[in-house]
Design an enzyme around this catalytic site. Structure first.
Site, mmCIF file in Angstrom:
data_model
loop_
_atom_site.group_PDB
_atom_site.id
_atom_site.type_symbol
_atom_site.label_atom_id
_atom_site.label_comp_id
_atom_site.label_asym_id
_atom_site.label_seq_id
_atom_site.Cartn_x
_atom_site.Cartn_y
_atom_site.Cartn_z
ATOM 1 N N LYS A 1 -1.966 72.533 -4.721
ATOM 2 C CA LYS A 1 -2.762 73.767 -4.774
ATOM 3 C C LYS A 1 -2.903 74.407 -3.401
ATOM 4 O O LYS A 1 -2.721 75.609 -3.253
ATOM 5 C CB LYS A 1 -4.185 73.482 -5.300
ATOM 6 N N ARG B 1 0.420 61.664 2.467
ATOM 7 C CA ARG B 1 -0.253 62.699 3.241
ATOM 8 C C ARG B 1 -1.131 62.107 4.347
ATOM 9 O O ARG B 1 -1.268 62.673 5.422
ATOM 10 C CB ARG B 1 -1.110 63.538 2.276
ATOM 11 N N ARG C 1 -10.519 59.777 -7.105
ATOM 12 C CA ARG C 1 -10.488 61.245 -7.162
ATOM 13 C C ARG C 1 -9.816 61.733 -8.438
ATOM 14 O O ARG C 1 -10.210 62.731 -9.034
ATOM 15 C CB ARG C 1 -9.812 61.816 -5.915
ATOM 16 N N ARG D 1 -15.095 73.023 -9.709
ATOM 17 C CA ARG D 1 -14.571 71.693 -9.985
ATOM 18 C C ARG D 1 -15.313 71.037 -11.137
ATOM 19 O O ARG D 1 -15.030 69.892 -11.473
ATOM 20 C CB ARG D 1 -14.731 70.838 -8.736
ATOM 21 N N ARG E 1 -4.467 61.676 4.705
ATOM 22 C CA ARG E 1 -5.767 62.214 5.098
ATOM 23 C C ARG E 1 -6.827 61.111 5.009
ATOM 24 O O ARG E 1 -6.588 60.091 4.367
ATOM 25 C CB ARG E 1 -6.114 63.363 4.132
#
Ligand code: ADP
Length: 186
Positions: free
Chosen positions: A15, A131, A144, A92, A133
């Site tokens: 996204k 990634r 998540r 969300r 993070r």
């Protein structure tokens, strides 16, 4: 051209990447609640301190907090003469979607399209792991995804019922996916 957009989809669907590209090419205000929250954390603000531990666990920060962030940005833009926007990572959950509807009514604005980015779980987890993070370790990623299924996925039906939903296959190159999204805006 549609210019008031939501981007919906699981963590790792891309996204942020697509939202940023599209916002740039179409001159839209890009509001990523995740980016805005991370900026608050980095700045060490009171808001950031409140959000940091929640984000590290992969849970959602409070509706009131994210709504305040989105409200101030959209009000600012409207006061400055309006324009298009792209909300990425917000709403969300259904409470946030209802709050957004109320805010937009106040502003006399409407969502024109909800882009749903769809991708297999296995690919999502792989992308997130690569990634690196702070909240991208495997246990937090799984959590998540669960939070997404429980709290965010109901928004698919919510926006489908309102005839706003446009699903997009989120596999392929950044350019291919970008072209699919652009085609939906005409
Ligand atoms: P991703 O798309 O990978 O899940 P984001 O950058 O959108 O990442 O969000 C990272 C974290 O920020 C979320 O796990 C959550 O803790 C917090 N967050 C972002 N947007 C919201 C929101 N609208 N409501 C509550 N928490 C949010």
């Amino acid at each position: 051209m549609k210019q008031r957009l939501l981007f919906l989809g699981p963590p790792g669907a891309g996204k942020g990447t697509q939202a940023q590209r599209l916002a740039e090419s179409q001159g839209l205000l890009h509001l990523s609640t995740g980016d805005l929250l991370r900026a608050e954390v980095a700045a060490g603000s009171a808001l950031g301190k409140e959000a940091e531990a929640v984000m590290a666990r992969g849970e959602l920060v409070s509706d009131a907090l994210v709504l305040a962030i989105v409200r101030s940005r959209l009000e600012q833009q409207a006061a400055a003469g309006g324009g298009g926007w792209l909300l990425d990572g917000f709403p969300r959950n259904v409470a946030q979607a209802d709050a957004l509807a109320e805010l937009l009514e106040e502003l006399g604005q409407q969502i024109e399209l909800v882009v749903l980015m769809e991708l297999d779980d296995a690919v999502l987890v792989q992308r997130l792991l690569s990634r690196g993070r702070a909240d991208d370790n495997e246990a937090v990623i799984r959590h998540r995804l669960e939070v997404y299924r429980q709290q965010t996925e109901p928004l698919i039906a919510y926006y489908r019922e309102r005839n706003l939903l446009a699903p997009v296959e989120a596999a392929g190159t950044v350019e291919e996916i970008g072209a699919r999204i652009t085609a939906l805006l005409a």
